[in-house]
Design an enzyme around this catalytic site. Structure first.
Site, PDB file in Angstrom:
ATOM      1  N   LYS A   1       0.913  -1.190   0.052  1.00 55.73           N
ATOM      2  CA  LYS A   1      -0.107   0.207   0.007  1.00 55.73           C
ATOM      3  C   LYS A   1       0.906   1.475  -0.103  1.00 55.73           C
ATOM      4  CE  LYS A   1      -3.307  -2.409   2.914  1.00 55.73           C
ATOM      5  NZ  LYS A   1      -4.357  -2.211   3.918  1.00 55.73           N
TER       6      LYS A   1
ATOM      7  N   TYR B   1     -12.163  -3.013  -2.448  1.00 56.30           N
ATOM      8  CA  TYR B   1     -12.773  -3.047  -1.006  1.00 56.30           C
ATOM      9  C   TYR B   1     -14.113  -3.238  -0.788  1.00 56.30           C
ATOM     10  CZ  TYR B   1      -8.094  -2.154   0.849  1.00 56.30           C
ATOM     11  OH  TYR B   1      -6.815  -2.327   1.327  1.00 56.30           O
TER      12      TYR B   1
ATOM     13  N   PHE C   1     -14.655   3.289   8.273  1.00 53.99           N
ATOM     14  CA  PHE C   1     -13.378   3.758   7.474  1.00 53.99           C
ATOM     15  C   PHE C   1     -13.265   3.570   6.063  1.00 53.99           C
ATOM     16  CE2 PHE C   1     -12.989  -0.563   9.264  1.00 53.99           C
ATOM     17  CZ  PHE C   1     -12.666  -1.300   7.771  1.00 53.99           C
TER      18      PHE C   1
ATOM     19  N   ARG D   1      -1.139 -14.778   4.028  1.00 55.76           N
ATOM     20  CA  ARG D   1      -1.748 -14.141   5.069  1.00 55.76           C
ATOM     21  C   ARG D   1      -1.003 -14.245   6.220  1.00 55.76           C
ATOM     22  NH1 ARG D   1      -6.178 -10.837   4.714  1.00 55.76           N
ATOM     23  NH2 ARG D   1      -6.929 -11.610   6.614  1.00 55.76           N
TER      24      ARG D   1
ATOM     25  N   ARG E   1       3.727  -7.049   8.905  1.00 54.49           N
ATOM     26  CA  ARG E   1       3.158  -6.193   9.786  1.00 54.49           C
ATOM     27  C   ARG E   1       3.649  -5.989  11.201  1.00 54.49           C
ATOM     28  NH1 ARG E   1      -2.827  -7.881   7.488  1.00 54.49           N
ATOM     29  NH2 ARG E   1      -2.786  -6.500   5.584  1.00 54.49           N
TER      30      ARG E   1
ATOM     31  N   ASN F   1      -1.280  -0.361   7.567  1.00 50.12           N
ATOM     32  CA  ASN F   1      -0.499  -1.603   7.851  1.00 50.12           C
ATOM     33  C   ASN F   1       0.048  -2.191   6.656  1.00 50.12           C
ATOM     34  OD1 ASN F   1      -2.749  -2.308   6.172  1.00 50.12           O
ATOM     35  ND2 ASN F   1      -3.648  -3.817   7.613  1.00 50.12           N
TER      36      ASN F   1
ATOM     37  N   HIS G   1      -1.418  -5.526   1.849  1.00 50.28           N
ATOM     38  CA  HIS G   1      -2.563  -6.361   1.523  1.00 50.28           C
ATOM     39  C   HIS G   1      -2.380  -7.519   0.959  1.00 50.28           C
ATOM     40  CE1 HIS G   1      -6.945  -7.174   0.549  1.00 50.28           C
ATOM     41  NE2 HIS G   1      -6.244  -7.626  -0.623  1.00 50.28           N
TER      42      HIS G   1
ATOM     43  N   GLU H   1      -9.484 -10.400  -7.040  1.00 50.69           N
ATOM     44  CA  GLU H   1      -8.421  -9.499  -6.832  1.00 50.69           C
ATOM     45  C   GLU H   1      -7.428  -9.453  -8.069  1.00 50.69           C
ATOM     46  OE1 GLU H   1      -7.304  -9.648  -3.016  1.00 50.69           O
ATOM     47  OE2 GLU H   1      -9.099  -8.933  -1.986  1.00 50.69           O
TER      48      GLU H   1
HETATM   49  P1  CMP Z   1      -6.537  -4.939   4.438  1.00 48.61           P
HETATM   50  O1  CMP Z   1      -5.697  -6.143   4.521  1.00 48.61           O
HETATM   51  O2  CMP Z   1      -6.146  -4.126   3.316  1.00 48.61           O
HETATM   52  O3  CMP Z   1      -8.210  -5.372   4.226  1.00 48.61           O
HETATM   53  C1  CMP Z   1      -8.931  -4.330   4.674  1.00 48.61           C
HETATM   54  C2  CMP Z   1      -8.195  -2.695   5.139  1.00 48.61           C
HETATM   55  O4  CMP Z   1      -8.974  -2.001   5.856  1.00 48.61           O
HETATM   56  C3  CMP Z   1      -7.023  -3.252   6.009  1.00 48.61           C
HETATM   57  O5  CMP Z   1      -6.224  -3.877   5.608  1.00 48.61           O
HETATM   58  C4  CMP Z   1      -6.847  -1.908   6.807  1.00 48.61           C
HETATM   59  O6  CMP Z   1      -5.914  -1.224   6.442  1.00 48.61           O
HETATM   60  C5  CMP Z   1      -8.259  -1.098   6.656  1.00 48.61           C
HETATM   61  N1  CMP Z   1      -8.841  -1.239   7.986  1.00 48.61           N
HETATM   62  C6  CMP Z   1      -9.325  -2.181   8.506  1.00 48.61           C
HETATM   63  N2  CMP Z   1      -9.862  -1.780   9.980  1.00 48.61           N
HETATM   64  C7  CMP Z   1      -9.766  -0.552  10.017  1.00 48.61           C
HETATM   65  C8  CMP Z   1     -10.053   0.428  10.977  1.00 48.61           C
HETATM   66  N3  CMP Z   1     -10.411   0.120  12.282  1.00 48.61           N
HETATM   67  N4  CMP Z   1      -9.422   1.813  10.580  1.00 48.61           N
HETATM   68  C9  CMP Z   1      -9.028   2.109   9.257  1.00 48.61           C
HETATM   69  N5  CMP Z   1      -8.727   1.191   8.497  1.00 48.61           N
HETATM   70  C10 CMP Z   1      -8.935  -0.193   8.789  1.00 48.61           C
END
Ligand code: CMP
Length: 146
Positions: free
Chosen positions: A10, A50, A58, A88, A105, A115, A118, A129
């Site tokens: 990301k 998403y 969010f 994962r 992470r 984070n 993905h 995806e």
């Molecule tokens: P990802 O693995 O890309 O899948 C969904 C994404 O949503 C996740 O990683 C985070 O980056 C984001 N995400 C999930 N929970 C939250 C949260 N509580 N606040 C902000 N971003 C979130």
């Protein structure tokens, strides 16, 4: 099974210069890189990617963050034995508070909204995806030496 997964560094991971570190971990583990591109995703692409999260509070911020162009996303397709689940595990838990040391992470971030990376969470998501982010002619069919 032999399978493919979609992994994306990301914008925060790109800004922190972690692209090489992430590729290194997947290569070292024994996975094969079959797709690689850098792009600022369109809003439509990020929203489709998403889509399952569209009702979350969010969601808007997440899409804005992925698409604002302050840094691009690096999209990858990795192939190999159990790469969806293993990928994962290599990423660690979505919430860095819960991700173990030794995971990407767990080693490099502290905030769920930043984070770094993905990874597809199931066979169905991986298929969806990969199709969303890559055209068939952007995926390479080749053999790893071993
Ligand atoms: P990802 O693995 O890309 O899948 C969904 C994404 O949503 C996740 O990683 C985070 O980056 C984001 N995400 C999930 N929970 C939250 C949260 N509580 N606040 C902000 N971003 C979130």
């Amino acid at each position: 099974p032999q399978e493919r997964t979609f992994i994306a560094v990301k914008p925060d991971g790109v800004q922190r210069a972690l692209v090489g570190e992430i590729i290194k971990r997947f290569e070292a583990r024994g996975y094969k890189l079959v797709g690689l591109k850098m792009l600022v995703p369109s809003k439509a692409l990020a929203e489709k990617h998403y889509a399952d999260l569209r009702t979350k509070p969010f969601f808007k911020g997440l899409v804005e963050y992925m698409t604002n162009g302050k840094a691009p996303v690096v999209g990858m397709v990795w192939e190999g034995q159990d790469v969806i689940r293993q990928g994962r595990r290599m990423l660690g838990a979505t919430n860095p508070l819960e991700s173990d040391a030794g995971t990407i992470r767990g080693d490099f971030c502290i905030s769920i909204g930043r984070n770094i990376i993905h990874g597809s969470d199931s066979y169905e998501s991986a298929l969806k995806e990969i199709t969303l982010w890559f055209n068939e002619n952007e995926l390479a069919d080749w053999q790893l030496a071993n």
